[in-house]
Write a protein that holds these residues in place. Structure first.
Motif, PDB file in Angstrom:
ATOM      1  N   LYS A  93     -20.343  -4.410 -44.806  1.00  0.00           N
ATOM      2  CA  LYS A  93     -21.505  -4.665 -45.677  1.00  0.00           C
ATOM      3  C   LYS A  93     -22.234  -3.361 -46.024  1.00  0.00           C
ATOM      4  O   LYS A  93     -22.531  -3.125 -47.206  1.00  0.00           O
ATOM      5  CB  LYS A  93     -22.433  -5.676 -45.010  1.00  0.00           C
ATOM      6  CG  LYS A  93     -23.533  -6.190 -45.917  1.00  0.00           C
ATOM      7  CD  LYS A  93     -23.929  -7.593 -45.468  1.00  0.00           C
ATOM      8  CE  LYS A  93     -25.327  -7.932 -45.880  1.00  0.00           C
ATOM      9  NZ  LYS A  93     -26.293  -7.672 -44.817  1.00  0.00           N
ATOM     10  N   PRO A  94     -22.510  -2.483 -45.034  1.00  0.00           N
ATOM     11  CA  PRO A  94     -23.138  -1.208 -45.416  1.00  0.00           C
ATOM     12  C   PRO A  94     -22.297  -0.415 -46.421  1.00  0.00           C
ATOM     13  O   PRO A  94     -22.839   0.250 -47.301  1.00  0.00           O
ATOM     14  CB  PRO A  94     -23.252  -0.454 -44.077  1.00  0.00           C
ATOM     15  CG  PRO A  94     -23.255  -1.527 -43.036  1.00  0.00           C
ATOM     16  CD  PRO A  94     -22.418  -2.649 -43.576  1.00  0.00           C
ATOM     17  N   LEU A  95     -20.964  -0.511 -46.292  1.00  0.00           N
ATOM     18  CA  LEU A  95     -20.095   0.199 -47.247  1.00  0.00           C
ATOM     19  C   LEU A  95     -20.339  -0.320 -48.669  1.00  0.00           C
ATOM     20  O   LEU A  95     -20.535   0.463 -49.612  1.00  0.00           O
ATOM     21  CB  LEU A  95     -18.623  -0.014 -46.868  1.00  0.00           C
ATOM     22  CG  LEU A  95     -17.626   0.559 -47.873  1.00  0.00           C
ATOM     23  CD1 LEU A  95     -17.450   2.058 -47.651  1.00  0.00           C
ATOM     24  CD2 LEU A  95     -16.271  -0.147 -47.792  1.00  0.00           C
ATOM     25  N   VAL A  96     -20.346  -1.654 -48.824  1.00  0.00           N
ATOM     26  CA  VAL A  96     -20.523  -2.225 -50.164  1.00  0.00           C
ATOM     27  C   VAL A  96     -21.938  -1.932 -50.672  1.00  0.00           C
ATOM     28  O   VAL A  96     -22.126  -1.571 -51.841  1.00  0.00           O
ATOM     29  CB  VAL A  96     -20.244  -3.748 -50.171  1.00  0.00           C
ATOM     30  CG1 VAL A  96     -20.456  -4.342 -51.557  1.00  0.00           C
ATOM     31  CG2 VAL A  96     -18.815  -4.036 -49.698  1.00  0.00           C
ATOM     32  N   GLU A  97     -22.922  -2.041 -49.781  1.00  0.00           N
ATOM     33  CA  GLU A  97     -24.305  -1.757 -50.211  1.00  0.00           C
ATOM     34  C   GLU A  97     -24.430  -0.321 -50.706  1.00  0.00           C
ATOM     35  O   GLU A  97     -25.040  -0.074 -51.757  1.00  0.00           O
ATOM     36  CB  GLU A  97     -25.273  -1.988 -49.040  1.00  0.00           C
ATOM     37  CG  GLU A  97     -25.511  -3.456 -48.732  1.00  0.00           C
ATOM     38  CD  GLU A  97     -26.267  -3.683 -47.428  1.00  0.00           C
ATOM     39  OE1 GLU A  97     -26.902  -4.729 -47.304  1.00  0.00           O
ATOM     40  OE2 GLU A  97     -26.203  -2.814 -46.533  1.00  0.00           O
ATOM     41  N   SER A  98     -23.852   0.608 -49.967  1.00  0.00           N
ATOM     42  CA  SER A  98     -24.054   1.989 -50.417  1.00  0.00           C
ATOM     43  C   SER A  98     -23.274   2.260 -51.700  1.00  0.00           C
ATOM     44  O   SER A  98     -23.716   3.039 -52.550  1.00  0.00           O
ATOM     45  CB  SER A  98     -23.769   3.001 -49.297  1.00  0.00           C
ATOM     46  OG  SER A  98     -22.407   3.149 -49.153  1.00  0.00           O
ATOM     47  N   TRP A  99     -22.140   1.563 -51.879  1.00  0.00           N
ATOM     48  CA  TRP A  99     -21.427   1.729 -53.146  1.00  0.00           C
ATOM     49  C   TRP A  99     -22.241   1.132 -54.313  1.00  0.00           C
ATOM     50  O   TRP A  99     -22.364   1.756 -55.374  1.00  0.00           O
ATOM     51  CB  TRP A  99     -20.030   1.079 -53.074  1.00  0.00           C
ATOM     52  CG  TRP A  99     -19.303   1.319 -54.366  1.00  0.00           C
ATOM     53  CD1 TRP A  99     -18.679   2.460 -54.763  1.00  0.00           C
ATOM     54  CD2 TRP A  99     -19.216   0.404 -55.474  1.00  0.00           C
ATOM     55  NE1 TRP A  99     -18.196   2.320 -56.042  1.00  0.00           N
ATOM     56  CE2 TRP A  99     -18.503   1.071 -56.500  1.00  0.00           C
ATOM     57  CE3 TRP A  99     -19.658  -0.898 -55.694  1.00  0.00           C
ATOM     58  CZ2 TRP A  99     -18.225   0.467 -57.732  1.00  0.00           C
ATOM     59  CZ3 TRP A  99     -19.379  -1.497 -56.914  1.00  0.00           C
ATOM     60  CH2 TRP A  99     -18.666  -0.818 -57.913  1.00  0.00           C
ATOM     61  N   ASP A 139     -25.426   0.836 -54.430  1.00  0.00           N
ATOM     62  CA  ASP A 139     -26.540   1.768 -54.656  1.00  0.00           C
ATOM     63  C   ASP A 139     -26.076   2.932 -55.529  1.00  0.00           C
ATOM     64  O   ASP A 139     -26.726   3.290 -56.510  1.00  0.00           O
ATOM     65  CB  ASP A 139     -27.059   2.335 -53.310  1.00  0.00           C
ATOM     66  CG  ASP A 139     -27.846   1.294 -52.524  1.00  0.00           C
ATOM     67  OD1 ASP A 139     -28.347   0.339 -53.138  1.00  0.00           O
ATOM     68  OD2 ASP A 139     -27.936   1.438 -51.281  1.00  0.00           O
ATOM     69  N   SER A 140     -24.920   3.506 -55.162  1.00  0.00           N
ATOM     70  CA  SER A 140     -24.477   4.692 -55.906  1.00  0.00           C
ATOM     71  C   SER A 140     -24.064   4.324 -57.332  1.00  0.00           C
ATOM     72  O   SER A 140     -24.168   5.150 -58.241  1.00  0.00           O
ATOM     73  CB  SER A 140     -23.335   5.399 -55.169  1.00  0.00           C
ATOM     74  OG  SER A 140     -22.204   4.559 -55.184  1.00  0.00           O
ATOM     75  N   ALA A 141     -23.624   3.078 -57.525  1.00  0.00           N
ATOM     76  CA  ALA A 141     -23.235   2.650 -58.884  1.00  0.00           C
ATOM     77  C   ALA A 141     -24.444   2.135 -59.668  1.00  0.00           C
ATOM     78  O   ALA A 141     -24.308   1.741 -60.828  1.00  0.00           O
ATOM     79  CB  ALA A 141     -22.159   1.569 -58.793  1.00  0.00           C
ATOM     80  N   GLY A 142     -25.616   2.111 -59.032  1.00  0.00           N
ATOM     81  CA  GLY A 142     -26.832   1.654 -59.723  1.00  0.00           C
ATOM     82  C   GLY A 142     -26.824   0.162 -60.025  1.00  0.00           C
ATOM     83  O   GLY A 142     -27.418  -0.284 -61.006  1.00  0.00           O
ATOM     84  N   ILE A 143     -26.143  -0.612 -59.174  1.00  0.00           N
ATOM     85  CA  ILE A 143     -26.079  -2.074 -59.396  1.00  0.00           C
ATOM     86  C   ILE A 143     -27.110  -2.763 -58.492  1.00  0.00           C
ATOM     87  O   ILE A 143     -27.090  -2.589 -57.270  1.00  0.00           O
ATOM     88  CB  ILE A 143     -24.656  -2.603 -59.111  1.00  0.00           C
ATOM     89  CG1 ILE A 143     -23.657  -1.974 -60.093  1.00  0.00           C
ATOM     90  CG2 ILE A 143     -24.616  -4.138 -59.199  1.00  0.00           C
ATOM     91  CD1 ILE A 143     -22.196  -2.231 -59.773  1.00  0.00           C
ATOM     92  N   ASN A 144     -27.983  -3.533 -59.115  1.00  0.00           N
ATOM     93  CA  ASN A 144     -29.046  -4.218 -58.368  1.00  0.00           C
ATOM     94  C   ASN A 144     -28.457  -5.375 -57.540  1.00  0.00           C
ATOM     95  O   ASN A 144     -27.603  -6.111 -58.003  1.00  0.00           O
ATOM     96  CB  ASN A 144     -30.074  -4.767 -59.367  1.00  0.00           C
ATOM     97  CG  ASN A 144     -31.198  -5.496 -58.674  1.00  0.00           C
ATOM     98  OD1 ASN A 144     -31.579  -5.146 -57.539  1.00  0.00           O
ATOM     99  ND2 ASN A 144     -31.747  -6.506 -59.320  1.00  0.00           N
TER     100      ASN A 144
END
Ligand SMILES: Cc1ncc(COP(=O)(O)O)c(C=O)c1O
Length: 350
Positions: free
Chosen positions: A274-280, A282-287
């Protein structure tokens, strides 16, 4: 003229989009399921039960209630088993319904609450979750009136994953002593949040849980409901004596023999994948909504295109709208599965 009550005839069935869910063709990230099969000892226990030639016998549940009570840290008299948590939810709605009954069901949320309320011909009040505030506590408290018979706290809520604190649940229970407070802890092993501490003192609190999600056996339909001893006795008058499949009990017992297997899956999902997907995201600017469960509700540009692209590359996700905006609810699986998901999604952003 139908002999069936007109409000039942007028309902539409709850039909989740099950078509085409081929696990050999897709990684299934659309139903918040566990994305890997159950442990070997669970499979073995099911085989052994069948091989012992016992399918022709009616179910006998043995000590599973005692085992679950020890696991959930409640008294044995405060727990009953159910056919999935759907049955626990339905039992509470059925048992508290009366004429002119109102149900407070904050939305968007899990569809079964609506279905059960409508079957009981209840009037619905639906305050809205917000990304900033989560559960609409103030609106829920102000929607309570003399006809309120049930208030739903989906904890964490599906699809947004937000949690309500035990203090807030207590506040709702105190504000509506004449209503059932249905706390749905379907995703308990992911969130570790529970209102179990309330059931000794708040006789209107009902908690449902399941073996469908973390434990990975939705096909077997096994759940449990916790409340005061008096409430459990009353609800057992409504549930049938054999409503729970014996194979579900066999599998649940085997899973309880080794909870560490489920725990290690939960740890991988919650602390790594989950942290992996969240940080991705975040970096892709997806809310996306901050979630305490094994799913993330996100709002990319062109969500239909993203959903189609993921599907073409072997991932099913679930569209879930908020107001007029299309969101995608994505189940979090193993670290390896989430790396693959991100690789596929990234192609679309390049
Ligand atoms: C919040 C919530 N409650 C209950 C359920 C149903 O669980 P079960 O399979 O135990 O009936 C689901 C399933 O998606 C859910 O998301």
């Amino acid at each position: 003229m139908s002999v069936i009550n007109s409000h039942i005839v007028a309902l539409s069935a709850y039909k989740p989009p099950l078509e085409g869910r081929n696990p050999n063709a897709f990684t299934l990230l659309d139903f918040n399921e566990r994305t890997i099969p159950v442990a070997e000892n669970v499979k073995r226990a099911l085989h052994d039960y069948i091989d012992a030639g016992r399918l022709q016998m009616y179910p006998a549940y043995g000590d599973v209630v005692a085992r679950l009570a020890a696991y959930a840290e409640v008294a044995e008299s405060q727990l009953m088993i159910t056919n999935g948590s759907d049955q626990g939810i339905d039992l509470v709605f059925r048992a508290v319904s009366s004429s002119n009954a109102e149900a407070i069901i904050p939305g968007p949320s899990f569809a079964m609450y609506h279905q059960c309320a409508k079957v009981e011909a209840m009037t619905l009040r639906e305050p809205k979750y917000t990304q900033k505030g989560g559960y609409p506590l103030v609106e829920v408290l102000s929607a309570i009136n003399a006809n309120t018979r049930i208030i739903v706290v989906s904890n964490p809520n599906n699809p947004c994953g937000t949690l309500v604190s035990v203090e807030a649940i207590q506040q709702i229970a105190d504000a509506a002593p004449h209503a059932a407070i249905l706390v749905d802890e379907c995703y308990f092993e992911y969130s570790r949040a529970t209102a179990v501490s309330l059931i000794n003192d708040c006789s209107n609190v009902f908690i449902t849980r399941t073996f469908s999600k973390t434990w990975g056996m939705p096909s077997l339909r096994f759940g449990y409901l916790m409340s005061s001893h008096e409430n459990i006795l009353a609800l057992c008058n409504v549930r049938g004596p054999y409503d729970i499949n014996q194979l579900a009990v066999v599998a649940a017992n085997a899973a309880l023999d080794d909870p560490s297997e489920t725990q290690s899956y939960v740890t991988e999902v919650m602390e790594k994948a989950k942290p992996l997907v969240e940080s991705w995201l975040d970096s892709a600017g997806i809310n996306y909504w901050k979630s305490q469960a094994n799913y993330l509700w996100c709002f990319p540009d062109e969500p239909e295109k993203v959903g189609d692209h993921l599907q073409q590359h072997g991932f099913l996700v679930r569209p879930k709208n908020y107001n007029d905006q299309v969101g995608l609810r994505i189940t979090i699986g193993t670290l390896e599965q989430m790396h693959r998901l991100i690789d596929v999604w990234e192609v679309l952003l390049e």
